[in-house]
Design a protein around this motif. Structure first.
Motif, PDB file in Angstrom:
ATOM      1  N   LEU A  71       3.900   1.326  -5.285  1.00  0.00           N
ATOM      2  CA  LEU A  71       5.102   1.123  -4.477  1.00  0.00           C
ATOM      3  C   LEU A  71       4.902   0.118  -3.340  1.00  0.00           C
ATOM      4  CD1 LEU A  71       6.243   4.837  -4.084  1.00  0.00           C
ATOM      5  CD2 LEU A  71       7.265   3.098  -5.556  1.00  0.00           C
ATOM      6  N   ALA A  72       3.660  -0.288  -3.101  1.00  0.00           N
ATOM      7  CA  ALA A  72       3.339  -1.119  -1.931  1.00  0.00           C
ATOM      8  C   ALA A  72       4.175  -2.396  -1.854  1.00  0.00           C
ATOM      9  CB  ALA A  72       1.847  -1.451  -1.916  1.00  0.00           C
ATOM     10  N   SER A  73       4.435  -3.018  -2.969  1.00  0.00           N
ATOM     11  CA  SER A  73       5.188  -4.284  -2.950  1.00  0.00           C
ATOM     12  C   SER A  73       6.661  -4.082  -2.593  1.00  0.00           C
ATOM     13  CB  SER A  73       5.078  -4.990  -4.298  1.00  0.00           C
ATOM     14  OG  SER A  73       5.702  -4.207  -5.304  1.00  0.00           O
ATOM     15  N   ALA A  78      -0.154   5.869   3.916  1.00  0.00           N
ATOM     16  CA  ALA A  78       0.125   4.602   4.604  1.00  0.00           C
ATOM     17  C   ALA A  78      -0.837   3.517   4.134  1.00  0.00           C
ATOM     18  CB  ALA A  78       0.034   4.787   6.117  1.00  0.00           C
ATOM     19  N   ASP A  79      -2.110   3.849   4.025  1.00  0.00           N
ATOM     20  CA  ASP A  79      -3.097   2.871   3.555  1.00  0.00           C
ATOM     21  C   ASP A  79      -2.781   2.409   2.138  1.00  0.00           C
ATOM     22  OD1 ASP A  79      -4.468   3.029   5.960  1.00  0.00           O
ATOM     23  OD2 ASP A  79      -6.046   4.360   5.182  1.00  0.00           O
ATOM     24  N   LEU A 101       0.265  -0.332   4.507  1.00  0.00           N
ATOM     25  CA  LEU A 101       0.852  -0.338   5.842  1.00  0.00           C
ATOM     26  C   LEU A 101      -0.222  -0.167   6.908  1.00  0.00           C
ATOM     27  CD1 LEU A 101       3.853   2.059   5.086  1.00  0.00           C
ATOM     28  CD2 LEU A 101       3.918  -0.449   5.247  1.00  0.00           C
ATOM     29  N   ASP A 102      -0.188  -1.005   7.912  1.00  0.00           N
ATOM     30  CA  ASP A 102      -1.084  -0.891   9.061  1.00  0.00           C
ATOM     31  C   ASP A 102      -0.354  -0.041  10.094  1.00  0.00           C
ATOM     32  OD1 ASP A 102      -3.093  -1.196  10.909  1.00  0.00           O
ATOM     33  OD2 ASP A 102      -2.472  -3.221  11.502  1.00  0.00           O
ATOM     34  N   GLN A 125      13.085  -2.666  13.061  1.00  0.00           N
ATOM     35  CA  GLN A 125      12.785  -2.003  11.794  1.00  0.00           C
ATOM     36  C   GLN A 125      11.540  -1.138  11.973  1.00  0.00           C
ATOM     37  OE1 GLN A 125      14.607  -2.872   8.821  1.00  0.00           O
ATOM     38  NE2 GLN A 125      15.920  -4.085  10.141  1.00  0.00           N
ATOM     39  N   VAL A 126      11.648   0.142  11.612  1.00  0.00           N
ATOM     40  CA  VAL A 126      10.548   1.091  11.810  1.00  0.00           C
ATOM     41  C   VAL A 126      10.278   1.822  10.499  1.00  0.00           C
ATOM     42  CG1 VAL A 126       9.730   3.070  13.152  1.00  0.00           C
ATOM     43  CG2 VAL A 126      11.333   1.446  14.182  1.00  0.00           C
ATOM     44  N   ILE A 127       8.999   2.005  10.179  1.00  0.00           N
ATOM     45  CA  ILE A 127       8.591   2.843   9.046  1.00  0.00           C
ATOM     46  C   ILE A 127       7.735   3.971   9.612  1.00  0.00           C
ATOM     47  CG2 ILE A 127       7.235   2.997   6.916  1.00  0.00           C
ATOM     48  CD1 ILE A 127       7.883   0.058   6.400  1.00  0.00           C
TER      49      ILE A 127
END
Length: 193
Positions: free
Chosen positions: A45-47, A67-68, A72-73, A141-143
């Motif tokens: 799903l990363a892309s 997250a890794d 995502l950092d 924008q927040v994740i």
């Protein structure tokens, strides 16, 4: 003459951590790692991750690993921690049906109850709400990678829904929910397929 101020727009995407052994075995979680399949699914799903100005994760190992794997950092934020299950952490729910049926029933029906000695659903909401308010004030924008209970209370906050609705929301591993804020109120957001 009335002066209007520009509203700050915030787009907040909550992502539930991947599957763990505790989820598969219907146990209250400890700080367990993701299953290998969940790590692979998150990498796939990363892309598709949206662009973000800020990315956060719960301190729990399963959330940080998610997250890794999503690439995502993320900064660790205690407000995004899973509900504190007290002495029930690691316990199978079925065993608690046998050993503490009244306490389990109380917890499942009273959002102020914490018979396990941990955190009530109301206390969880009271922890998440100020964090959401702070994100709303900043805009952008927040994740946030977190846990099903945190995401449930976030949805209730966005809808101004009663806490009694908590148990009527299902949040699957690696699922996402988006909400937006104009600085005054939250709204749930559903995108096209």
């Amino acid at each position: 003459m009335t002066r209007r101020t520009a509203s700050v727009m915030t787009r907040l995407t909550f992502i539930c951590h991947g599957a763990t052994d505790a989820i598969r075995k219907a146990r209250f979680p400890l700080d367990e790692a993701l299953e290998e399949k969940a790590t692979a699914a998150a990498r796939a799903l990363a892309s598709r991750m949206p662009r973000a100005d800020r990315v956060f994760t719960s301190p729990a190992l399963r959330a940080r690993q998610t997250a890794d794997a999503l690439g995502l950092d993320a900064g660790v934020v205690p407000a995004l921690s899973d509900c504190d299950y007290g002495r029930w952490a690691g316990q199978p729910i079925a065993a608690l049906h046998e050993s503490e049926p009244d306490a389990l029933s109380e917890w499942l029906t009273d959002t102020d109850a914490a018979p396990h000695g941990g955190e009530s659903i109301r206390a969880l909401r009271d922890r998440v709400e100020p964090w959401m308010r702070a994100q709303s004030a900043q805009g952008g924008q927040v994740i946030a990678v977190s846990h099903a209970p945190v995401i449930r209370v976030a949805a209730l906050i966005a809808l101004s829904a009663p806490l009694s609705s908590f148990w009527h929301i299902d949040v699957e591993p690696l699922s996402a929910i988006e909400m937006t804020s104009n600085g005054a109120r939250w709204s749930l957001r559903f995108d096209r397929v």
